[in-house]
Design a protein around this motif. Structure first.
Motif, short mmCIF file in Angstrom:
data_model
loop_
_atom_site.label_atom_id
_atom_site.label_comp_id
_atom_site.label_asym_id
_atom_site.label_seq_id
_atom_site.Cartn_x
_atom_site.Cartn_y
_atom_site.Cartn_z
N LEU A 1 0.82 -1.21 0.00
CA LEU A 1 0.00 0.00 0.00
C LEU A 1 0.85 1.25 0.00
CD1 LEU A 1 -2.59 1.65 0.31
CD2 LEU A 1 -2.54 1.15 2.76
N ILE A 2 1.83 1.33 0.89
CA ILE A 2 2.61 2.56 0.98
C ILE A 2 3.52 2.71 -0.23
CG2 ILE A 2 4.47 1.48 2.31
CD1 ILE A 2 3.10 5.06 2.70
N ARG A 3 4.02 1.59 -0.77
CA ARG A 3 4.85 1.68 -1.98
C ARG A 3 4.02 2.14 -3.17
NH1 ARG A 3 6.06 -2.23 -5.79
NH2 ARG A 3 5.26 -3.90 -4.46
N SER A 4 2.82 1.60 -3.30
CA SER A 4 1.94 2.01 -4.40
C SER A 4 1.52 3.47 -4.24
CB SER A 4 0.70 1.11 -4.44
OG SER A 4 1.06 -0.25 -4.59
N PHE B 1 10.61 6.85 -2.45
CA PHE B 1 10.16 5.98 -1.37
C PHE B 1 11.32 5.11 -0.89
CE2 PHE B 1 8.80 1.55 -0.50
CZ PHE B 1 8.14 1.76 0.69
N ASN B 2 11.45 5.00 0.43
CA ASN B 2 12.44 4.10 1.04
C ASN B 2 11.77 3.28 2.13
OD1 ASN B 2 14.77 4.62 -0.44
ND2 ASN B 2 15.40 6.32 0.86
N LEU C 1 8.79 4.02 4.84
CA LEU C 1 8.12 2.96 5.58
C LEU C 1 9.05 2.46 6.67
CD1 LEU C 1 5.95 0.85 6.13
CD2 LEU C 1 6.95 -0.57 4.33
N ALA C 2 8.67 2.67 7.93
CA ALA C 2 9.43 2.16 9.07
C ALA C 2 8.80 0.84 9.49
CB ALA C 2 9.41 3.18 10.21
N GLU D 1 0.74 -1.77 -13.06
CA GLU D 1 1.61 -0.61 -12.95
C GLU D 1 0.81 0.60 -12.46
OE1 GLU D 1 4.67 2.07 -15.72
OE2 GLU D 1 3.59 0.36 -16.56
N VAL D 2 1.38 1.30 -11.49
CA VAL D 2 0.76 2.50 -10.94
C VAL D 2 1.42 3.72 -11.56
CG1 VAL D 2 0.46 3.89 -8.85
CG2 VAL D 2 0.11 1.42 -8.76
N GLN D 3 0.60 4.63 -12.06
CA GLN D 3 1.09 5.83 -12.74
C GLN D 3 1.07 7.02 -11.79
OE1 GLN D 3 2.37 5.77 -15.72
NE2 GLN D 3 1.78 3.68 -16.24
#
Length: 378
Positions: free
Chosen positions: A74-77, A86-87, A128-129, A218-220
């Motif tokens: 979710l957070i990556r998308s 994003f890390n 994301l922790a 794929e997310v745009q």
């Protein structure tokens, strides 16, 4: 007193400059983000909405849920849809603060040996922790300090973090061995605490069909970083009536056993919400209104986000734990019994609390009021 209220109203109007034309892009962005996330995420409607609300409110988010519920996906998308860096930081018992913030290394650039700062994974727009409770308090403190101050200090030098900067931390609620649970003071740094539960049977079936029969969609990107910064500023400028702000203050003060006149709260709550909780309610309410395309935050917006905003700030007492009452139920009670603005009244139904053997043994047999509804009352 009247003069003070007029002065407060003037300040509110002066700071609230959002209009429908400036709020529309926020609503359109929200719709586009949901369209992109629907390509990968099945269900979890309230999780997605609360995550996006926390982001546009300018705060950080703590997710509680067992493994395998697509928290990382979710957070990556979401970061891909926002077009931002994003890390992910996987917290472990041997993780050191410098592994997060970065460290000075020796560089031979230009033929001279100098110290050069090598940035850590926290230098990203969305971080994301993962399983933040698996690392010792020293490392947790470095992360929480960066979240609050929006910069890190290494070897006496201060380095600003990217803007915008959003942290989503996760905690695994099913394992306690080898973990370092965040103290209440640290939890208060998070704007929202979101519960991630299992999907229902239909959502789980749709998830299986989507993930076992075809590749990942794929997310745009739907927005630029500059546009996001503008939208974050717009959320702060959302209108909010003085009556609504007073309602937010009443809600939070009603959770404090030292300030509440309700004997049930005095008995069932160990610690109530801090002033930061009122800020979380107001900012969350403004973000909720903006995402809905409105330029004014209403009392219903506060009630829509009150659970993620307060559940980690309202600590049940020993008596509440003995009765199996959690913070969400206490928040429901507060919502039911707190006076609402004159133009926002609904009927309140209460019942006497049933007899409980544990409470009788502890010498507290007297019944008190308790809200019937255990669901958010919007």
């Amino acid at each position: 007193m009247a003069t003070t209220k007029r002065r407060h109203s003037t300040i509110i109007r002066r700071n609230a400059t959002a209009t429908s034309s400036t709020v529309d892009p926020v609503n359109q962005c929200y719709t586009s983000i949901r369209t992109q996330l629907d390509k990968r995420i099945v269900g979890q409607e309230h999780v997605i909405n609360e995550l996006i609300t926390a982001f546009f409110a300018g705060g950080h988010c703590l997710l509680m849920g067992v493994p395998g519920l697509a928290k990382t996906l979710l957070i990556r998308s979401f970061s891909e849809a926002m077009g931002m860096k994003f890390n992910r930081i996987q917290f472990t018992p041997d993780l050191m603060p410098s592994d997060i913030t970065g460290t000075d290394v020796i560089s031979n650039a230009g033929g001279e040996r100098n110290f050069e700062f090598l940035t850590g994974p926290i230098f990203a727009n969305i971080v994301l922790a993962d399983e933040i409770n698996r690392t010792p308090p020293k490392t947790q403190a470095s992360m929480l300090e960066a979240m609050e101050e929006r910069h890190v200090t290494v070897s006496g030098h201060q380095y600003d973090l990217p803007d915008p900067f959003f942290v989503m931390a996760t905690q695994n609620p099913i394992e306690q061995e080898g973990t370092y649970p965040l103290p209440i003071a640290a939890l208060d740094r998070f704007l929202f605490k979101v519960h991630v539960d299992y999907p229902d049977s239909e959502e789980e079936l749709n998830m299986l069909l989507a993930t076992t029969s075809r590749g990942e969609q794929e997310v745009q990107p739907v927005v630029t970083k500059e546009q996001v910064v503008t939208m974050l500023r717009t959320v702060r400028e959302i209108h909010i009536a003085e009556d609504t702000m007073e309602y937010a203050v009443r809600l939070v003060r009603a959770t404090r056993p030292t300030q509440s006149d309700d004997s049930y709260i005095k008995e069932m709550v160990e610690t109530g919400g801090s002033p930061r909780a009122v800020q979380a309610l107001i900012l969350g309410g403004k973000a909720h209104a903006a995402l809905d395309g409105r330029d004014e935050a209403m009392p219903k917006d506060l009630r829509s986000i009150i659970h993620p905003a307060l559940r980690h700030r309202v600590v049940p007492s020993f008596h509440a734990n003995a009765d199996g009452i959690n913070s969400d139920q206490l928040i429901d009670y507060v919502v039911e019994h707190t006076a609402r603005p004159r133009n926002d009244k609904t009927e309140t139904v209460v019942e006497k609390r049933p007899f409980n053997l544990m409470r009788w043994l502890l010498g507290e047999p007297k019944p008190r009021k308790r809200a019937i509804s255990l669901q958010p009352n919007v």
